[in-house]
Every structure is written in structure tokens, then in C-alpha cells.
Write a protein that holds these residues in place. Structure first.
Motif, PDB file in Angstrom:
ATOM      1  N   ARG A   1       0.810  -1.209   0.000  1.00  0.00           N
ATOM      2  CA  ARG A   1       0.000   0.000   0.000  1.00  0.00           C
ATOM      3  C   ARG A   1       0.846   1.262   0.000  1.00  0.00           C
ATOM      4  O   ARG A   1       0.414   2.313  -0.463  1.00  0.00           O
ATOM      5  CB  ARG A   1      -0.921   0.007   1.227  1.00  0.00           C
ATOM      6  CG  ARG A   1      -1.768   1.277   1.336  1.00  0.00           C
ATOM      7  CD  ARG A   1      -2.700   1.217   2.533  1.00  0.00           C
ATOM      8  NE  ARG A   1      -3.338   2.493   2.788  1.00  0.00           N
ATOM      9  CZ  ARG A   1      -4.452   2.923   2.219  1.00  0.00           C
ATOM     10  NH1 ARG A   1      -5.057   2.154   1.318  1.00  0.00           N
ATOM     11  NH2 ARG A   1      -4.977   4.089   2.528  1.00  0.00           N
ATOM     12  N   CYS A   2       2.052   1.183   0.516  1.00  0.00           N
ATOM     13  CA  CYS A   2       2.888   2.376   0.665  1.00  0.00           C
ATOM     14  C   CYS A   2       3.951   2.399  -0.431  1.00  0.00           C
ATOM     15  O   CYS A   2       4.859   1.550  -0.453  1.00  0.00           O
ATOM     16  CB  CYS A   2       3.535   2.387   2.049  1.00  0.00           C
ATOM     17  SG  CYS A   2       4.351   3.941   2.439  1.00  0.00           S
ATOM     18  N   GLY A   3       3.846   3.352  -1.339  1.00  0.00           N
ATOM     19  CA  GLY A   3       4.795   3.419  -2.441  1.00  0.00           C
ATOM     20  C   GLY A   3       4.461   4.572  -3.356  1.00  0.00           C
ATOM     21  O   GLY A   3       3.626   5.422  -3.047  1.00  0.00           O
ATOM     22  N   VAL A   4       5.100   4.592  -4.524  1.00  0.00           N
ATOM     23  CA  VAL A   4       4.870   5.678  -5.469  1.00  0.00           C
ATOM     24  C   VAL A   4       5.195   5.198  -6.879  1.00  0.00           C
ATOM     25  O   VAL A   4       6.089   4.368  -7.081  1.00  0.00           O
ATOM     26  CB  VAL A   4       5.714   6.919  -5.103  1.00  0.00           C
ATOM     27  CG1 VAL A   4       7.200   6.669  -5.342  1.00  0.00           C
ATOM     28  CG2 VAL A   4       5.251   8.162  -5.836  1.00  0.00           C
ATOM     29  N   TYR A   5       4.439   5.714  -7.854  1.00  0.00           N
ATOM     30  CA  TYR A   5       4.704   5.452  -9.272  1.00  0.00           C
ATOM     31  C   TYR A   5       5.683   6.497  -9.780  1.00  0.00           C
ATOM     32  O   TYR A   5       5.493   7.699  -9.572  1.00  0.00           O
ATOM     33  CB  TYR A   5       3.408   5.528 -10.073  1.00  0.00           C
ATOM     34  CG  TYR A   5       3.586   5.301 -11.556  1.00  0.00           C
ATOM     35  CD1 TYR A   5       3.439   4.032 -12.101  1.00  0.00           C
ATOM     36  CD2 TYR A   5       3.904   6.353 -12.411  1.00  0.00           C
ATOM     37  CE1 TYR A   5       3.604   3.819 -13.461  1.00  0.00           C
ATOM     38  CE2 TYR A   5       4.073   6.149 -13.769  1.00  0.00           C
ATOM     39  CZ  TYR A   5       3.917   4.880 -14.285  1.00  0.00           C
ATOM     40  OH  TYR A   5       4.097   4.677 -15.639  1.00  0.00           O
ATOM     41  N   THR A   6       6.732   6.059 -10.449  1.00  0.00           N
ATOM     42  CA  THR A   6       7.723   6.990 -11.000  1.00  0.00           C
ATOM     43  C   THR A   6       7.994   6.654 -12.462  1.00  0.00           C
ATOM     44  O   THR A   6       7.742   5.551 -12.926  1.00  0.00           O
ATOM     45  CB  THR A   6       9.052   6.946 -10.223  1.00  0.00           C
ATOM     46  OG1 THR A   6       9.626   5.633 -10.356  1.00  0.00           O
ATOM     47  CG2 THR A   6       8.847   7.252  -8.758  1.00  0.00           C
ATOM     48  N   GLN A   7       8.551   7.649 -13.152  1.00  0.00           N
ATOM     49  CA  GLN A   7       8.821   7.496 -14.584  1.00  0.00           C
ATOM     50  C   GLN A   7      10.013   8.367 -14.942  1.00  0.00           C
ATOM     51  O   GLN A   7      10.123   9.492 -14.467  1.00  0.00           O
ATOM     52  CB  GLN A   7       7.593   7.928 -15.376  1.00  0.00           C
ATOM     53  CG  GLN A   7       7.745   7.899 -16.879  1.00  0.00           C
ATOM     54  CD  GLN A   7       6.475   8.367 -17.563  1.00  0.00           C
ATOM     55  OE1 GLN A   7       5.390   7.866 -17.301  1.00  0.00           O
ATOM     56  NE2 GLN A   7       6.617   9.365 -18.442  1.00  0.00           N
ATOM     57  N   GLY A   8      10.887   7.851 -15.790  1.00  0.00           N
ATOM     58  CA  GLY A   8      12.040   8.623 -16.235  1.00  0.00           C
ATOM     59  C   GLY A   8      13.204   7.712 -16.545  1.00  0.00           C
ATOM     60  O   GLY A   8      13.205   6.531 -16.176  1.00  0.00           O
ATOM     61  N   PRO A   9      14.238   8.249 -17.196  1.00  0.00           N
ATOM     62  CA  PRO A   9      15.362   7.408 -17.622  1.00  0.00           C
ATOM     63  C   PRO A   9      16.174   6.822 -16.476  1.00  0.00           C
ATOM     64  O   PRO A   9      16.945   5.880 -16.688  1.00  0.00           O
ATOM     65  CB  PRO A   9      16.217   8.367 -18.463  1.00  0.00           C
ATOM     66  CG  PRO A   9      15.826   9.737 -18.017  1.00  0.00           C
ATOM     67  CD  PRO A   9      14.391   9.649 -17.644  1.00  0.00           C
ATOM     68  N   LEU A  10      16.022   7.337 -15.262  1.00  0.00           N
ATOM     69  CA  LEU A  10      16.783   6.826 -14.117  1.00  0.00           C
ATOM     70  C   LEU A  10      15.893   6.112 -13.115  1.00  0.00           C
ATOM     71  O   LEU A  10      16.330   5.823 -12.007  1.00  0.00           O
ATOM     72  CB  LEU A  10      17.514   7.983 -13.409  1.00  0.00           C
ATOM     73  CG  LEU A  10      18.392   8.877 -14.286  1.00  0.00           C
ATOM     74  CD1 LEU A  10      18.964  10.021 -13.457  1.00  0.00           C
ATOM     75  CD2 LEU A  10      19.519   8.066 -14.925  1.00  0.00           C
ATOM     76  N   SER A  11      14.668   5.788 -13.496  1.00  0.00           N
ATOM     77  CA  SER A  11      13.660   5.400 -12.503  1.00  0.00           C
ATOM     78  C   SER A  11      13.082   4.008 -12.712  1.00  0.00           C
ATOM     79  O   SER A  11      11.876   3.807 -12.650  1.00  0.00           O
ATOM     80  CB  SER A  11      12.531   6.433 -12.495  1.00  0.00           C
ATOM     81  OG  SER A  11      13.020   7.698 -12.149  1.00  0.00           O
ATOM     82  N   THR A  12      13.931   3.032 -12.921  1.00  0.00           N
ATOM     83  CA  THR A  12      13.464   1.657 -13.109  1.00  0.00           C
ATOM     84  C   THR A  12      13.689   0.837 -11.843  1.00  0.00           C
ATOM     85  O   THR A  12      14.748   0.908 -11.224  1.00  0.00           O
ATOM     86  CB  THR A  12      14.215   0.983 -14.274  1.00  0.00           C
ATOM     87  OG1 THR A  12      13.938   1.706 -15.474  1.00  0.00           O
ATOM     88  CG2 THR A  12      13.772  -0.454 -14.460  1.00  0.00           C
ATOM     89  N   GLY A  13      12.678   0.066 -11.465  1.00  0.00           N
ATOM     90  CA  GLY A  13      12.824  -0.919 -10.401  1.00  0.00           C
ATOM     91  C   GLY A  13      12.516  -2.298 -10.946  1.00  0.00           C
ATOM     92  O   GLY A  13      12.060  -2.456 -12.095  1.00  0.00           O
ATOM     93  N   PHE A  14      12.744  -3.328 -10.118  1.00  0.00           N
ATOM     94  CA  PHE A  14      12.492  -4.708 -10.522  1.00  0.00           C
ATOM     95  C   PHE A  14      11.861  -5.472  -9.370  1.00  0.00           C
ATOM     96  O   PHE A  14      12.093  -5.160  -8.199  1.00  0.00           O
ATOM     97  CB  PHE A  14      13.798  -5.413 -10.924  1.00  0.00           C
ATOM     98  CG  PHE A  14      14.516  -4.771 -12.071  1.00  0.00           C
ATOM     99  CD1 PHE A  14      14.235  -5.137 -13.377  1.00  0.00           C
ATOM    100  CD2 PHE A  14      15.455  -3.775 -11.851  1.00  0.00           C
ATOM    101  CE1 PHE A  14      14.887  -4.529 -14.444  1.00  0.00           C
ATOM    102  CE2 PHE A  14      16.124  -3.173 -12.906  1.00  0.00           C
ATOM    103  CZ  PHE A  14      15.835  -3.544 -14.212  1.00  0.00           C
ATOM    104  N   PHE A  15      11.053  -6.485  -9.722  1.00  0.00           N
ATOM    105  CA  PHE A  15      10.612  -7.422  -8.694  1.00  0.00           C
ATOM    106  C   PHE A  15      10.760  -8.838  -9.230  1.00  0.00           C
ATOM    107  O   PHE A  15      10.727  -9.078 -10.442  1.00  0.00           O
ATOM    108  CB  PHE A  15       9.167  -7.151  -8.257  1.00  0.00           C
ATOM    109  CG  PHE A  15       8.112  -7.564  -9.250  1.00  0.00           C
ATOM    110  CD1 PHE A  15       7.560  -8.845  -9.208  1.00  0.00           C
ATOM    111  CD2 PHE A  15       7.656  -6.676 -10.213  1.00  0.00           C
ATOM    112  CE1 PHE A  15       6.593  -9.218 -10.114  1.00  0.00           C
ATOM    113  CE2 PHE A  15       6.677  -7.048 -11.114  1.00  0.00           C
ATOM    114  CZ  PHE A  15       6.140  -8.328 -11.069  1.00  0.00           C
ATOM    115  N   GLY A  16      10.953  -9.773  -8.314  1.00  0.00           N
ATOM    116  CA  GLY A  16      11.111 -11.168  -8.697  1.00  0.00           C
ATOM    117  C   GLY A  16      10.383 -12.086  -7.750  1.00  0.00           C
ATOM    118  O   GLY A  16      10.265 -11.799  -6.554  1.00  0.00           O
TER     119      GLY A  16
END
Length: 373
Positions: A123-138
Motif C-alpha cells: 500500500r505504501c509506495g509511489v509510481y515513477t517514470q524517467g530514464p533513471l527510474s526503473t525498479g524490478f521485482f522477482g
């Protein structure tokens, strides 16, 4: 040489888009970032500010990025909290890690990973966008794995729980905090950071922005709760960025464009529409708080909205009145005229428009970064 902790990464923590399936189990989240500074110690902050349930982090690690989501396995180290592996955060709590000896170099990519073994309310988080803003989940426990199995992992634009990463570095290094809504949660702060690197500036640009947020209002319905907390609840929580003494504010357009009347949308009454003076007073509260903690404050002018689906002349008048105050007030350290630099007449220039007439295109965001620089 005098040293101080300086943030190299930061995100606002807000309410994640509501959906029927909002729990994850047996998942690793990994967030790469590039350091703007040399440093020899690191500290992170995990935050459950808008959570409704506690979160158990079974393992939290740091490692050096080889490529994308993959790390040098020999570089991975455990991050501890109160000298213990893992962390339990109750709803609304945040916690800083123990100080950790870890050599970080300017321009080097590192990543923070954490493993959530049991069912966790995301529930706690944020949506981001941009050339330096990539995350991953596995799927599975990759907190101590260099290679994050590509068959079992993928990119995500959502940053959960990780609100700051800071390194111990030279005190004269600078941190700029960018505060705002979707326009700031998207690309321009990343492009501004790239400009700093290209010009060899020892400056870190930290984003504290949430899509849909307003200065004066917030939604109580789950349909729009991801539009986040109003300024009274967000601002103070997000301003304590390690080593930051400069703030850029770009917010207010959602206060202007959201209200449409309950006959069109039951959650967006006309009574939510502010006057320009209401918005100016809201910005003044930001300025007063930021200056009370020693920050220099710059405000960006609100960019064009002509062509947006709720556009009307009275909204344009509101925007212009707020911009006039931003350009002329002596209550701030300066203004950044985003409006002037991406506007043509009363509209966003075509090449700077994403197509929705509210959010800029990548080229528009690049121009905003140049304006801010």
C-alpha cells in the motif's frame, strides 16, 4: 575534511493504486540507482507512512550493479536495523538503517534489495517514470543473489517502502529536492540529474512527488486514494531529505483541474475548487516550513493546460493568477519559469506536449530540466 550524509536517492511514500489483489508473498524488490557522490558509509530509510498493516522485511541488502537488475555477487552485503537482520515496520512507521561501511563512487550504480517472505500489503509506495527510474521485482528470494532470474523477474515503475538512500560524503556536495505531482513524478528531475552529471556538478536530484496530489485537498474514496495526501500531510514528512538545502516546488495544477461538480463525478465537487489566493496561501505554508528547516525555496510556474479534458477559461485564469504571484513574490529565493519555456501562446508547444495537453513529452521534460538547470 568535514563529511555529512547526503541523499543520492529518494521517493515520496504515498497510497498505492487500489486494486482487488494488493498483497504479495515470496517477492524480492530491487531498486538500482546511480550515486552522485563518493562516500564510504551508507544509510537507508524504509517507510510505511501510508500503510494500513505492518510490513516484515526478511532481508535487506545492498550490491553493485553489473547491468540492469543483475549485481556483482561478491559486493552484496546485509543492511541491518538496530543491529538486527530484517525489520518489522508497523503501519505509519519509518526506520533508518544502521550506518554501514560501504565504499560508493561517483557515477557508480548500486541497488537496494529486500525480500518479503510473508503476505505483505503493498500500500505504501509511489509510481515513477524517467530514464533513471526503473525498479524490478522477482518471485522468490533474490536479496543475496547477484543474478535475478530473468524468467522470474520483471521491471516495475512502482517504488515500495524505500524512501531514501544516503551516503557519507563531502559536506559541500549539494542535494536538490523536487516536490510535486505527476509532472514531477515523471521525467524532468531525472533529466535534471543527467544535466548535473554531464556538467560535472556534485549535485544529487531527489524526487518527492506523487501523481494526482493537490496542495489543499485529498480524496477519501478508494477510487482516487492513490492521488495521495494533501500538502498538510505530505509536505513535512517528505522534506527531511538528508543533506538537502534546496527545494523546487511544482504543484497546484491538480487543485485547479480536478473539480467538475458532483453531477459529472460524485467525488469531485465544485466546493473543492480553490481561489488563486487559497493556492497562494497553501504555497506560502510550504515556503514557511521549508525555510524554518533552513532550505532555499524555488517555485516553478504552472505549465499550460489548454486542451486538457477539463480545461476552461476560469481554470486558465486561476493558473495565470498563481503564476503571477510566483513570478513577483519576494517570499521565495527564486522562480523557475517552466510555463514560459514550454508555452506557445496559451498552449504547450506541440513538440513538448505528450498529447494529453497536461503532461509534457520526453522532449518537453528535457526542456523543463534545462529551464531548472
Amino acid at each position: 575534511m568535514e563529511k555529512e550524509f547526503k541523499a543520492i536517492y529518494g521517493q515520496a511514500m504515498s497510497i498505492v493504486t487500489h486494486k482487488p489483489s494488493q498483497y504479495a508473498k515470496n517477492i524480492t524488490l530491487r531498486y538500482p540507482m546511480t550515486s552522485s557522490f563518493d562516500g564510504n558509509q551508507i544509510r537507508i530509510c524504509l517507510d510505511n507512512y501510508t500503510g494500513k498493516e505492518g510490513v516484515i522485511f526478511d532481508s535487506v541488502t545492498i550490491g553493485r550493479v553489473i547491468s540492469g537488475r543483475d549485481l556483482d555477487p561478491t559486493s552484496i552485503q546485509e543492511i541491518t536495523f538496530n543491529k538486527e537482520k530484517g525489520l518489522q515496520l508497523d503501519a505509519g512507521e519509518q526506520c533508518y538503517s544502521d550506518l554501514m561501511d560501504y565504499e560508493v563512487h561517483k557515477g557508480e550504480k548500486i541497488a537496494i534489495s529486500f525480500y518479503l517472505k510473508e503476505f505483505t500489503h503493498l500500500r505504501c509506495g509511489v509510481y515513477t517514470q524517467g530514464p533513471l527510474s526503473t525498479g524490478f521485482f522477482g518471485e522468490g528470494d533474490f536479496a543475496h543473489s547477484g543474478i535475478m532470474n530473468h524468467d522470474l523477474s520483471m521491471k516495475t515503475p512502482w517504488v515500495f517502502f524505500l524512501s531514501e538512500v544516503a551516503v557519507l560524503t563531502k559536506k559541500e556536495n549539494k542535494v536538490i529536492t523536487c516536490y510535486g505531482d505527476s509532472i514531477t513524478s515523471q521525467d524532468w528531475p531525472d533529466y535534471l540529474q543527467q544535466l548535473m552529471w554531464q556538467n560535472n556538478k556534485d549535485v544529487s536530484v531527489v524526487r518527492k512527488a506523487v501523481s494526482g496530489t493537490r496542495i489543499l485537498r485529498q480524496y477519501s474514496c478508494i477510487q482516487y486514494e492513490a492521488y495521495g495526501l494533501k500538502g498538510d500531510y505530505r509536505f513535512g514528512h517528505e522534506m527531511h531529505v538528508a543533506g538537502s538545502d534546496t527545494l523546487i516546488i511544482l504543484q497546484g495544477i491538480n487543485d485547479i483541474i480536478h473539480p467538475v461538480g458532483i453531477e459529472k463525478n460524485e467525488f469531485r465537487p465544485w466546493q473543492d475548487l480553490p481561489t488563486s489566493q487559497d493556492l497562494i496561501n497553501g504555497l506560502r505554508k510550504y515556503v514557511q516550513y521549508a525555510k524554518s528547516i533552513g532550505m532555499k525555496v524555488y517555485i516553478g510556474t504552472l505549465i499550460p493546460i489548454e486542451g486538457w479534458r477539463t480545461y476552461a477559461h476560469f481554470r486558465e485564469n486561476l493558473r495565470n493568477e498563481v503564476n503571477e504571484w510566483i513570478r513577483t513574490t519576494d517570499e521565495i529565493d527564486g522562480f523557475i519559469d517552466f510555463d514560459k519555456d514550454i508555452c506557445e501562446g496559451h498552449k504547450m508547444k506541440d513538440e513538448y506536449d505528450s498529447g494529453d495537453h497536461l503532461h509534457p513529452s520526453p522532449k518537453g521534460y528535457e526542456q523543463m530540466a534545462k529551464t531548472a538547470y
